[in-house]
Design a protein around this motif. Sequence first.
Motif, mmCIF file in Angstrom:
data_model
loop_
_atom_site.group_PDB
_atom_site.id
_atom_site.type_symbol
_atom_site.label_atom_id
_atom_site.label_comp_id
_atom_site.label_asym_id
_atom_site.label_seq_id
_atom_site.Cartn_x
_atom_site.Cartn_y
_atom_site.Cartn_z
ATOM 1 N N GLY A 21 -2.118 4.771 3.569
ATOM 2 C CA GLY A 21 -3.274 5.783 4.019
ATOM 3 C C GLY A 21 -2.915 6.485 5.040
ATOM 4 N N GLY A 22 -1.365 6.690 5.408
ATOM 5 C CA GLY A 22 -0.896 7.368 6.502
ATOM 6 C C GLY A 22 -0.933 8.817 6.254
ATOM 7 N N SER A 23 -0.356 9.517 7.070
ATOM 8 C CA SER A 23 -0.089 11.137 7.066
ATOM 9 C C SER A 23 0.019 11.673 5.685
ATOM 10 N N ALA A 25 -1.121 10.935 2.744
ATOM 11 C CA ALA A 25 -1.519 10.148 1.432
ATOM 12 C C ALA A 25 -2.872 10.550 0.921
ATOM 13 N N PHE A 26 -2.928 10.202 -0.184
ATOM 14 C CA PHE A 26 -4.351 10.615 -0.880
ATOM 15 C C PHE A 26 -5.542 9.654 -0.804
ATOM 16 N N ILE A 27 -5.272 8.501 -1.135
ATOM 17 C CA ILE A 27 -6.793 7.662 -1.646
ATOM 18 C C ILE A 27 -6.873 7.030 0.015
ATOM 19 N N GLY A 28 -6.214 6.839 0.637
ATOM 20 C CA GLY A 28 -6.497 6.149 2.062
ATOM 21 C C GLY A 28 -7.400 6.867 2.752
ATOM 22 N N LEU A 48 -0.086 1.914 8.562
ATOM 23 C CA LEU A 48 -0.677 3.114 7.704
ATOM 24 C C LEU A 48 0.653 3.599 7.001
ATOM 25 N N SER A 49 1.878 3.091 7.333
ATOM 26 C CA SER A 49 2.970 4.087 6.515
ATOM 27 C C SER A 49 4.041 3.106 6.234
ATOM 28 N N SER A 50 4.919 3.277 5.570
ATOM 29 C CA SER A 50 6.172 2.542 5.305
ATOM 30 C C SER A 50 7.190 2.388 6.254
ATOM 31 N N PRO A 95 1.191 2.177 -2.536
ATOM 32 C CA PRO A 95 1.626 2.167 -4.002
ATOM 33 C C PRO A 95 1.524 0.852 -4.634
ATOM 34 N N ASN A 96 1.119 0.784 -6.022
ATOM 35 C CA ASN A 96 1.219 -0.312 -6.695
ATOM 36 C C ASN A 96 1.874 -1.704 -6.191
ATOM 37 N N HIS A 97 3.188 -1.465 -6.015
ATOM 38 C CA HIS A 97 4.171 -2.751 -5.782
ATOM 39 C C HIS A 97 3.855 -3.092 -4.284
ATOM 40 N N MET A 98 3.108 -2.524 -3.536
ATOM 41 C CA MET A 98 2.929 -2.790 -2.352
ATOM 42 C C MET A 98 1.425 -3.422 -1.978
ATOM 43 N N HIS A 99 0.885 -4.071 -3.044
ATOM 44 C CA HIS A 99 -0.508 -4.458 -3.068
ATOM 45 C C HIS A 99 -0.382 -5.844 -2.860
ATOM 46 N N PHE A 100 0.481 -6.764 -3.544
ATOM 47 C CA PHE A 100 0.342 -8.162 -3.668
ATOM 48 C C PHE A 100 0.720 -8.875 -2.145
ATOM 49 N N CYS A 115 -8.866 -3.774 -2.200
ATOM 50 C CA CYS A 115 -7.867 -3.311 -2.911
ATOM 51 C C CYS A 115 -8.053 -2.151 -3.790
ATOM 52 N N ASP A 116 -6.942 -1.157 -3.767
ATOM 53 C CA ASP A 116 -7.040 -0.201 -4.912
ATOM 54 C C ASP A 116 -6.473 -0.740 -6.140
ATOM 55 N N LYS A 117 -6.682 0.054 -7.034
ATOM 56 C CA LYS A 117 -6.204 -0.229 -8.496
ATOM 57 C C LYS A 117 -4.684 0.155 -8.883
ATOM 58 N N PRO A 118 -3.928 -0.066 -9.842
ATOM 59 C CA PRO A 118 -4.194 -1.433 -10.477
ATOM 60 C C PRO A 118 -3.625 -2.458 -9.277
ATOM 61 N N HIS A 144 -12.144 -0.017 -8.336
ATOM 62 C CA HIS A 144 -12.401 0.591 -9.902
ATOM 63 C C HIS A 144 -13.684 1.485 -9.496
ATOM 64 N N ASN A 145 -13.618 2.536 -8.340
ATOM 65 C CA ASN A 145 -14.744 3.206 -8.260
ATOM 66 C C ASN A 145 -15.773 3.837 -8.963
ATOM 67 N N TYR A 146 -15.220 4.336 -10.458
ATOM 68 C CA TYR A 146 -16.097 4.948 -11.341
ATOM 69 C C TYR A 146 -17.294 3.872 -11.601
ATOM 70 N N LYS A 189 4.981 13.358 -3.680
ATOM 71 C CA LYS A 189 5.245 11.841 -3.485
ATOM 72 C C LYS A 189 4.341 11.038 -4.429
ATOM 73 N N GLN A 190 3.183 11.599 -4.757
ATOM 74 C CA GLN A 190 2.079 10.671 -5.270
ATOM 75 C C GLN A 190 2.840 10.676 -6.931
ATOM 76 N N ALA A 191 3.500 11.823 -7.160
ATOM 77 C CA ALA A 191 4.240 11.751 -8.707
ATOM 78 C C ALA A 191 5.555 10.764 -8.483
ATOM 79 N N GLU A 192 6.121 10.887 -7.462
ATOM 80 C CA GLU A 192 7.376 10.065 -7.566
ATOM 81 C C GLU A 192 7.050 8.754 -7.555
ATOM 82 N N TRP A 193 6.290 8.151 -7.107
ATOM 83 C CA TRP A 193 6.161 6.532 -7.030
ATOM 84 C C TRP A 193 5.322 6.293 -8.466
ATOM 85 N N ARG A 194 4.774 7.249 -8.717
ATOM 86 C CA ARG A 194 3.807 6.800 -10.022
ATOM 87 C C ARG A 194 4.798 6.740 -11.350
ATOM 88 N N THR A 195 5.956 7.459 -11.187
ATOM 89 C CA THR A 195 6.536 7.659 -12.351
ATOM 90 C C THR A 195 8.024 6.688 -12.323
HETATM 91 N N1 NAD Z 1 -9.429 4.423 -7.298
HETATM 92 C C1 NAD Z 1 -8.933 5.569 -7.448
HETATM 93 O O1 NAD Z 1 -9.590 6.361 -7.995
HETATM 94 C C2 NAD Z 1 -7.551 5.949 -7.048
HETATM 95 C C3 NAD Z 1 -6.980 7.329 -6.818
HETATM 96 C C4 NAD Z 1 -5.829 7.478 -6.376
HETATM 97 C C5 NAD Z 1 -5.039 6.320 -5.931
HETATM 98 N N2 NAD Z 1 -5.332 5.126 -6.398
HETATM 99 C C6 NAD Z 1 -4.485 3.999 -6.093
HETATM 100 O O2 NAD Z 1 -4.291 3.976 -4.625
HETATM 101 C C7 NAD Z 1 -3.138 3.424 -4.120
HETATM 102 C C8 NAD Z 1 -2.108 4.806 -3.366
HETATM 103 O O3 NAD Z 1 -2.193 5.963 -4.014
HETATM 104 P P1 NAD Z 1 -2.084 7.399 -3.465
HETATM 105 O O4 NAD Z 1 -2.217 8.327 -4.408
HETATM 106 O O5 NAD Z 1 -3.010 7.187 -2.246
HETATM 107 O O6 NAD Z 1 -0.695 7.278 -2.883
HETATM 108 P P2 NAD Z 1 0.178 8.147 -1.822
HETATM 109 O O7 NAD Z 1 1.587 8.061 -2.055
HETATM 110 O O8 NAD Z 1 -0.533 9.233 -1.491
HETATM 111 O O9 NAD Z 1 -0.193 6.988 -0.327
HETATM 112 C C9 NAD Z 1 0.417 5.753 -0.288
HETATM 113 C C10 NAD Z 1 0.567 5.425 1.344
HETATM 114 O O10 NAD Z 1 1.132 4.209 1.346
HETATM 115 C C11 NAD Z 1 1.981 4.365 2.407
HETATM 116 N N3 NAD Z 1 2.841 2.853 2.134
HETATM 117 C C12 NAD Z 1 3.834 2.659 1.270
HETATM 118 N N4 NAD Z 1 4.475 1.607 1.578
HETATM 119 C C13 NAD Z 1 3.724 0.984 2.576
HETATM 120 C C14 NAD Z 1 3.831 0.044 3.523
HETATM 121 N N5 NAD Z 1 4.800 -1.063 2.994
HETATM 122 N N6 NAD Z 1 3.036 -0.234 4.471
HETATM 123 C C15 NAD Z 1 2.225 0.570 4.758
HETATM 124 N N7 NAD Z 1 2.053 1.606 3.967
HETATM 125 C C16 NAD Z 1 2.896 1.988 3.052
HETATM 126 C C17 NAD Z 1 2.546 5.539 2.224
HETATM 127 O O11 NAD Z 1 3.435 5.805 3.471
HETATM 128 C C18 NAD Z 1 1.571 6.315 1.971
HETATM 129 O O12 NAD Z 1 0.717 6.443 3.292
HETATM 130 C C19 NAD Z 1 -2.222 3.285 -5.700
HETATM 131 O O13 NAD Z 1 -2.292 1.979 -5.935
HETATM 132 C C20 NAD Z 1 -3.010 4.185 -6.552
HETATM 133 O O14 NAD Z 1 -2.955 3.560 -8.020
HETATM 134 C C21 NAD Z 1 -6.784 5.025 -6.783
#
Ligand code: NAD
Length: 394
Positions: A21-23, A25-28, A48-50, A95-100, A115-118, A144-146, A189-195
């Motif tokens: 959710g750093g600078s 980022a979308f969903i943070g 907040l960031s990588s 991104p997803n690989h950084m949830h666990f 935690c956000d999904k998946p 799963h906000n919906y 960036k959002q497209a990069e990690w998603r693909t």
């Molecule tokens: N619920 C929803 O509707 C919804 C919508 C969008 C995204 N998402 C989910 O939310 C997650 C993030 O998606 P996004 O679109 O916000 O991605 P994003 O790329 O916009 O943001 C990801 C953020 O994570 C940070 N990050 C990466 N590795 C990190 C680490 N090791 N430590 C700390 N920060 C780190 C990045 O710097 C960036 O700030 C995904 O799992 C996505 O599936 C859910």
Amino acid sequence: MAIEGKDDIYSGRIRLGMVGGGSGAFIGGVHRMVSRLDDHYTFVAGALSSTPEKALASGKELGLDPERTYGSYEEMAEKEAAREDGIEAVAIVTPNHMHFGPAKAFLEKGIHVICDKPVTSSLEEAKALKAIADKADALFILTHNYTGYPMIRQARAMIENGDLGDIRLIHAEYPQDWLTEPAERSGSKQAEWRTDPKRSGAGGAIGDIGTHALNLALFVSGAELESLAADLDSFVEGRQLDDNAHIMLRFKEKNGVTPKGMLWASQVAPGFENGLQIKICGTKGGIQWAQENPNYLWYTPFGEPKRLLSRNGPGALDASTRVSRIPAGHPEGYLEGFANIYTEAARAIKAFRDGKTADDVIYPTIEDGVIGLAFIEACVASSKADGKWVRLDV
Ligand SMILES: NC(=O)c1ccc[n+]([C@@H]2O[C@H](COP(=O)([O-])OP(=O)(O)OC[C@H]3O[C@@H](n4cnc5c(N)ncnc54)[C@H](O)[C@@H]3O)[C@@H](O)[C@H]2O)c1
């Protein structure tokens, strides 16, 4: 957990941290906004960031205490757990690989995880996380906000009450268009990690939005998915993960009826922005709901004219009014629906503080996360076998 001398600052609010959710980022940012809507949380710490540099700059931008702006989630888990006023809950929005990793670290410190999904990037990890969450002295909430929309709660309650009879047909779709061209190769960036399978997991569109559509269909219908047959495509040349999926669904038999359904998830469908929709039909009636017009629910008792039910309007059930804030006709939307998950979580966390369980709250959990990953992996296996029916491994 009241803290002496700090009650006036926190007023019982839950001290919240964030990973990701750093600078830029979308969903943070969405999580931060919606956590504040009903005044249950105070945002006090973040990794907040990588990279540590970006994390520190992002913390400064958001006005976080520099002492509580961390360069890594590992450091944050250690230091926050050791503080008397440490965070009680953490939002994981990486991104997803950084949830666990973060989810495990915070759960093991007894810190609630939102935690956000998946939930993870593989089924194996999702199951391992479930084992950790089941043992942890903390709650696990999956956004799963919906499922937070009032008319979704209404539809679920109507089905539970038997208004639709036995459920036969469950259709869900989530078309978007933002990956119609290779946005991953032009700086998104959002497209990069998603693909990228290393960061997204085995699913593209099926993981990113297909899991939302499935979760919503299961949440509303109360059905359990048994098996599926999937046809996945990557229409954009060179894309490694699916950007379109057509999936047939078979659910577990209930009261002698075996519901059937279909799910379409696409990110290459021009004209569709966030076109999440569900259509559920039973022996006595049907419902239809669309995310882009979320304050309304179509309900058709079989043989009668269609009825348009509105949030907080006539016929609104307690299940929906409980999560509505303003009168019918004033639109509530994405942020309010998302905030409902945070507010339900807050009620559960506050009950947890008092050693109680909040029985009336509803939010998606780690079980839903495991189903989501089982769905993704079954879709990939089925599509590779030319659409063979595959049972869900949950
Ligand atoms: N619920 C929803 O509707 C919804 C919508 C969008 C995204 N998402 C989910 O939310 C997650 C993030 O998606 P996004 O679109 O916000 O991605 P994003 O790329 O916009 O943001 C990801 C953020 O994570 C940070 N990050 C990466 N590795 C990190 C680490 N090791 N430590 C700390 N920060 C780190 C990045 O710097 C960036 O700030 C995904 O799992 C996505 O599936 C859910």
